[in-house]
Write an enzyme that holds these catalytic residues in place. Structure first.
Site, PDB file in Angstrom:
ATOM      1  N   LYS A  22       0.829  -1.208   0.000  1.00 37.41           N
ATOM      2  CA  LYS A  22       0.000   0.000   0.000  1.00 37.41           C
ATOM      3  C   LYS A  22       0.869   1.265   0.000  1.00 37.41           C
ATOM      4  O   LYS A  22       0.612   2.196  -0.755  1.00 37.41           O
ATOM      5  CB  LYS A  22      -0.906  -0.026   1.236  1.00 37.41           C
ATOM      6  CG  LYS A  22      -1.984   1.015   1.249  1.00 37.41           C
ATOM      7  CD  LYS A  22      -3.003   0.701   2.321  1.00 37.41           C
ATOM      8  CE  LYS A  22      -2.360   0.732   3.701  1.00 37.41           C
ATOM      9  NZ  LYS A  22      -2.954   1.750   4.593  1.00 37.41           N
ATOM     10  N   ARG A  97     -12.935   4.292   9.205  1.00 35.61           N
ATOM     11  CA  ARG A  97     -12.866   2.995   9.878  1.00 35.61           C
ATOM     12  C   ARG A  97     -14.252   2.511  10.303  1.00 35.61           C
ATOM     13  O   ARG A  97     -14.415   1.375  10.693  1.00 35.61           O
ATOM     14  CB  ARG A  97     -12.028   3.106  11.152  1.00 35.61           C
ATOM     15  CG  ARG A  97     -10.565   3.311  10.907  1.00 35.61           C
ATOM     16  CD  ARG A  97      -9.845   1.980  10.757  1.00 35.61           C
ATOM     17  NE  ARG A  97      -8.421   2.196  10.834  1.00 35.61           N
ATOM     18  CZ  ARG A  97      -7.575   1.816   9.890  1.00 35.61           C
ATOM     19  NH1 ARG A  97      -8.010   1.204   8.804  1.00 35.61           N
ATOM     20  NH2 ARG A  97      -6.302   2.035  10.018  1.00 35.61           N
ATOM     21  N   ARG A 136      12.684 -13.405   4.723  1.00 37.55           N
ATOM     22  CA  ARG A 136      13.568 -12.303   4.318  1.00 37.55           C
ATOM     23  C   ARG A 136      14.611 -11.960   5.375  1.00 37.55           C
ATOM     24  O   ARG A 136      14.381 -12.075   6.576  1.00 37.55           O
ATOM     25  CB  ARG A 136      12.754 -11.082   3.897  1.00 37.55           C
ATOM     26  CG  ARG A 136      11.992 -10.403   4.996  1.00 37.55           C
ATOM     27  CD  ARG A 136      11.097  -9.308   4.419  1.00 37.55           C
ATOM     28  NE  ARG A 136      10.309  -8.702   5.475  1.00 37.55           N
ATOM     29  CZ  ARG A 136       9.356  -7.799   5.272  1.00 37.55           C
ATOM     30  NH1 ARG A 136       9.052  -7.420   4.043  1.00 37.55           N
ATOM     31  NH2 ARG A 136       8.697  -7.290   6.292  1.00 37.55           N
ATOM     32  N   ARG A 170      14.476  -9.288  10.957  1.00 37.56           N
ATOM     33  CA  ARG A 170      13.569  -8.606  11.886  1.00 37.56           C
ATOM     34  C   ARG A 170      12.830  -9.662  12.694  1.00 37.56           C
ATOM     35  O   ARG A 170      12.271 -10.595  12.133  1.00 37.56           O
ATOM     36  CB  ARG A 170      12.584  -7.728  11.117  1.00 37.56           C
ATOM     37  CG  ARG A 170      13.264  -6.493  10.545  1.00 37.56           C
ATOM     38  CD  ARG A 170      12.372  -5.747   9.612  1.00 37.56           C
ATOM     39  NE  ARG A 170      10.988  -5.665  10.113  1.00 37.56           N
ATOM     40  CZ  ARG A 170      10.071  -4.878   9.566  1.00 37.56           C
ATOM     41  NH1 ARG A 170      10.377  -4.127   8.532  1.00 37.56           N
ATOM     42  NH2 ARG A 170       8.845  -4.859  10.037  1.00 37.56           N
ATOM     43  N   ARG A 181      -1.346  -9.755  11.883  1.00 32.23           N
ATOM     44  CA  ARG A 181      -1.553  -8.480  11.178  1.00 32.23           C
ATOM     45  C   ARG A 181      -2.702  -8.586  10.190  1.00 32.23           C
ATOM     46  O   ARG A 181      -3.491  -7.655  10.035  1.00 32.23           O
ATOM     47  CB  ARG A 181      -0.277  -8.071  10.430  1.00 32.23           C
ATOM     48  CG  ARG A 181       0.787  -7.458  11.320  1.00 32.23           C
ATOM     49  CD  ARG A 181       1.992  -7.065  10.479  1.00 32.23           C
ATOM     50  NE  ARG A 181       3.226  -7.564  11.059  1.00 32.23           N
ATOM     51  CZ  ARG A 181       4.319  -7.856  10.353  1.00 32.23           C
ATOM     52  NH1 ARG A 181       4.327  -7.734   9.045  1.00 32.23           N
ATOM     53  NH2 ARG A 181       5.392  -8.283  10.961  1.00 32.23           N
TER      54      ARG A 181
END
Ligand SMILES: [Zn+2]
Length: 230
Positions: A22, A97, A136, A170, A181
């Site tokens: 996004k 929202r 990753r 990470r 998420r």
């Protein structure tokens, strides 16, 4: 009213879970179409920092530990739309929202002789996203990006770019955090998607496709939205 909403610059709601691209697509719309991104979180922080009347009101509310009400968010968007030239397109990020906010947004856009062109959702394939994110890693020295399955260093354990042998991952790039998420994203958009679906405004684009392909798909949707509705 003097202005014709149907000929105004596009107003777009861009939706997509973390990892759908996004931010990248919003950046391309800003660079290529001169659009402005209206992120309510950023706008709130900026108004508070600048000490505008709305910012002062918001600061007082936040200092009391309360949630900023819709009326304040609406006032911020109203202010912003008043500043942005009519010919410049806008991207809404993180707003609306709720159904009430979606209704408020219609009124605000109409006040500024605009209307919502599209609600574009960048879709992801959950398993593909998990595969993309969970593998990753990056060079600890130069930041070059790698992937366990799709882009390994040419010489094992040595960065292609700078020759460093230190890499980092990470800690939140795991299958579990991706799933969390995605669930959070679905919960956030669940109230508003049906509202816009019913109005035929929602278009879905495959966020897993290459960046330029996604950009072209969004472009086509915006061109279509510009055409007068029969
Ligand atoms: Zn490196």
């Amino acid at each position: 009213m003097a202005a014709q909403p149907s000929t105004a610059a596009p107003a777009l709601i861009l939706l997509g879970p973390p990892g759908a691209g996004k931010g990248t697509q919003a950046q391309l719309l800003i660079e290529r179409r001169g659009m402005v991104q209206l992120s309510t979180g950023d706008m709130l922080r900026a108004a508070v920092a600048a000490g505008t009347p709305v910012g002062q009101e918001a600061r007082a509310i936040m200092e009391r530990g309360e949630l900023v009400p819709d009326s304040v968010v609406s006032a911020l968007i109203d202010e912003a739309l008043g500043r942005i030239p009519a010919g410049q397109g806008v991207i809404f990020d993180g707003y609306p929202r709720t159904v009430a906010q979606a209704e408020a947004l219609d009124g605000l856009l109409a006040r500024h002789a605009r209307r919502l062109s599209r609600v574009i959702e960048l879709q992801v394939d959950e398993e593909a996203l998990i595969d993309r994110i969970s593998g990753r890693f990056a060079c600890a020295r130069c930041g070059a990006g790698y992937h366990d399955r799709h882009k390994r260093p040419r010489a094992p354990g040595v960065c292609d770019v700078c020759g460093s042998t230190e890499f980092r991952r990470r800690p939140d790039d795991t299958a579990e955090t991706v799933r969390t998420r995605l669930a959070e994203y679905r919960a956030k958009t669940a109230p508003i998607l049906p509202v816009y679906e019913a109005r035929g405004l929602v278009a879905r684009v495959d966020g897993m496709a290459p960046i330029e392909e996604v950009a072209r798909a969004i472009d086509r949707l915006l061109v279509d939205a510009d055409r007068p509705h029969p």
